[in-house]
Scaffold this active site. Structure first.
Site, PDB file in Angstrom:
ATOM      1  N   LYS A   1       0.719  -1.039  -0.002  1.00 16.36           N
ATOM      2  CA  LYS A   1      -0.154  -0.135  -0.066  1.00 16.36           C
ATOM      3  C   LYS A   1       0.951   1.394   0.041  1.00 16.36           C
ATOM      4  O   LYS A   1       2.062   1.278  -0.115  1.00 16.36           O
ATOM      5  CB  LYS A   1      -0.818  -0.119   1.374  1.00 16.36           C
ATOM      6  CG  LYS A   1      -1.975  -1.369   1.079  1.00 16.36           C
ATOM      7  CD  LYS A   1      -2.879  -1.245  -0.090  1.00 16.36           C
ATOM      8  CE  LYS A   1      -3.363  -2.543  -0.316  1.00 16.36           C
ATOM      9  NZ  LYS A   1      -4.738  -2.680   0.727  1.00 16.36           N
TER      10      LYS A   1
HETATM   11  C1  PLP Z   1      -5.704  -4.030   0.771  1.00 20.45           C
HETATM   12  C2  PLP Z   1      -7.269  -3.896   0.747  1.00 20.45           C
HETATM   13  C3  PLP Z   1      -7.911  -3.937   1.850  1.00 20.45           C
HETATM   14  C4  PLP Z   1      -7.489  -4.725   3.132  1.00 20.45           C
HETATM   15  O1  PLP Z   1      -6.450  -4.164   3.759  1.00 20.45           O
HETATM   16  P1  PLP Z   1      -5.494  -5.466   4.706  1.00 20.45           P
HETATM   17  O2  PLP Z   1      -4.816  -4.282   5.371  1.00 20.45           O
HETATM   18  O3  PLP Z   1      -4.898  -6.217   3.878  1.00 20.45           O
HETATM   19  O4  PLP Z   1      -6.555  -6.076   5.574  1.00 20.45           O
HETATM   20  C5  PLP Z   1      -9.359  -3.418   1.943  1.00 20.45           C
HETATM   21  N1  PLP Z   1      -9.845  -3.118   0.841  1.00 20.45           N
HETATM   22  C6  PLP Z   1      -9.151  -2.565  -0.361  1.00 20.45           C
HETATM   23  C7  PLP Z   1      -9.797  -1.905  -1.407  1.00 20.45           C
HETATM   24  C8  PLP Z   1      -7.731  -2.988  -0.262  1.00 20.45           C
HETATM   25  O5  PLP Z   1      -7.020  -3.058  -1.471  1.00 20.45           O
END
Ligand code: PLP
Length: 475
Positions: A294
């Protein structure tokens, strides 16, 4: 005089004839010249030799008289990214030496190429803060980095409160719980998103209602939201997909009209804005992910942002087993252990210090792609100037037109370029199909979409490689 088993090496006391034989045998067009102790002395390429022969050099000329003494090399401790930066189409082989200049191995552009779709940028104070947190012995989920990270991330999102949690999915789950979502309620989610968006609805025993996306923004379609609302609808999860903000004014208007809550899934959109408001500050709660790929990362991690003190306190309590904040070991709610550790927060704080720089760098990478592929109309990049929105670059995202997307993915992979297809629509999967309200645009867009690698190792060579792959594929 020593000979070497490494097919690239030539002893400095050899003649040009020997060097030519070595180049001929290794097929790399180059020989690395070393002394008896493997100390690096020079380089000779077949191009160099062609020029030398023209200048009357004979095959008996000693290599040491003609070798290239000014050449590109790297040391064994160098960052692989730096080495990658040294290599180019012209300089494909780079000798790697130790601190005494003794030859260790060589790096070859072709054999190395693996461009990951994403990789974290940890070059700031991350290690320093992490060590500090470690030395403090506050390595669990209490400690000053957590508070600091929460406060500063909330501020970045123009919110009063931030509650750090163990991951982005936990953030979504807690947001829904804090808003009182429960069995029998309906929660609207877009069809095109990562599965965590719908899973967290199912964790609360509420019923997800999957609606179609807008083919221009790829985000949830506001008109479809309006159509899908029933007396049971209690919340909408607006996913700012691939860094693009949803149409928040329309969504908030619908929510106010029907008295329903809005949770923003900002997992892919840290720093994006809608009418100059940061995502995460517009709905009731913003949910962020700090997973490794991210915008900023804590390894695993997440955050809820909100302007409501009541919601922040409730999320805080639910994150920590539902324990009363006034009376230790007293539980008024069934909570969870969704806490973030001080070690994660230490990394997060350092990441946050550089978030503007990280966002700018990512935007520049995207601009590089747009420039390099601008005449190739097979690639239709994500819209980046929709009214009222300022998207950020998570993964460079595009639709592949008039060419099979999966074929292109395969070609890229063959050249070591790691790319990703878009998420499958939720409605395509058996376990979610029964929740579909509408899905025609999401099905089309999902099949065409591709995320290009978006990380700091992308340089003009990578862009050219991708360009050439595309040009060849179109033909
Ligand atoms: C990455 C992501 C999540 C989940 O995040 P995690 O930290 O992996 O639990 C939720 N929604 C979207 C759109 C994502 O890209």
């Amino acid at each position: 005089m020593k000979n070497f088993s490494d097919p690239l090496l030539c002893n400095v006391n050899n003649t040009l004839f020997d060097a030519l034989q070595i180049i001929n045998n290794n097929g790399k067009g180059v020989t690395i010249i070393v002394d008896d102790n493997k100390k690096l002395c020079g380089i000779l390429t077949d191009g160099d030799i062609r020029k030398l022969i023209i200048k009357d050099t004979t095959l008996k000329t000693p290599v040491k008289d003609i070798m290239n003494k000014r050449f590109t090399y790297a040391t064994i401790d160098d960052d692989p990214k730096k080495i990658l930066g040294l290599a180019s189409e012209k300089i494909r082989i780079i000798p790697i030496v130790d601190k005494d200049f003794i030859y260790q191995k060589f790096y070859e552009l072709d054999s190395r190429i693996f461009i990951p779709v994403a990789s974290p940028e940890l070059g700031g104070n991350e290690l320093k803060y992490l060590i500090d947190a470690f030395i403090s012995t506050w390595i669990s989920s209490k400690g000053s980095y957590i508070t600091k990270f929460e406060e500063e991330f909330a501020q970045f999102c123009e919110c009063k409160y931030g509650v750090a949690v163990s991951n982005g999915t936990a953030a979504l789950h807690l947001a829904l719980l804090a808003l009182g979502i429960k069995t029998g309620d309906e929660v609207i989610v877009p069809d095109l998103t990562f599965a965590a968006t719908i899973n967290c609805v199912l964790y609360t025993n509420a019923t997800p209602v999957i609606v179609d996306i807008d083919p221009v923004s790829w985000c949830v379609n506001s008109d479809e939201i309006e159509k899908a609302i029933t007396p049971k609808t209690k919340a909408i999860i607006a996913v700012h997909l691939y860094g693009q903000p949803c149409e928040m004014d329309k969504i908030m208007k619908i929510a106010r009209k029907h008295k329903i809550h809005v949770v923003e899934d900002c997992a892919e959109a840290h720093g994006a804005t809608y009418t100059n408001k940061r995502v995460g500050s517009i709905g009731d709660v913003g949910c962020f992910s700090f997973y490794g790929n991210k915008i900023i990362t804590t390894g695993e991690g997440g955050m809820c942002t909100t302007k409501s003190k009541t919601l922040a306190e409730k999320i805080r309590m639910l994150r920590d087993h539902g324990m009363s904040n006034k009376k230790k070991y007293w539980h008024d709610l069934i909570g969870y252990n969704y806490r973030m550790t001080n070690l994660q927060a230490a990394i997060g704080l350092a990441q946050l210090e550089r978030i503007e720089e990280i966002l700018t760098n990512r935007e520049q990478i995207e601009n590089g792609y747009r420039e390099s592929l601008k005449d190739i109309n097979t690639i239709q990049f994500q819209h980046h100037n929709l009214p009222k929105r300022k998207k950020i670059t998570w993964l460079v995202s595009a639709l592949v037109k008039k060419l099979d997307r999966d074929y292109l993915l395969k070609l890229l992979k063959k050249k070591g370029i790691d790319s990703r297809p878009f998420f499958y629509p939720l409605s395509a999967m058996e376990i979610y199909r029964k929740y579909v309200f509408s899905n025609s645009e999401s099905t089309k867009i999902s099949a065409l979409g591709l995320n290009f690698p978006t990380n700091s190792s992308i340089n003009n060579d990578t862009l050219n490689t991708i360009r050439n792959i595309l040009l060849k594929a179109i033909k």
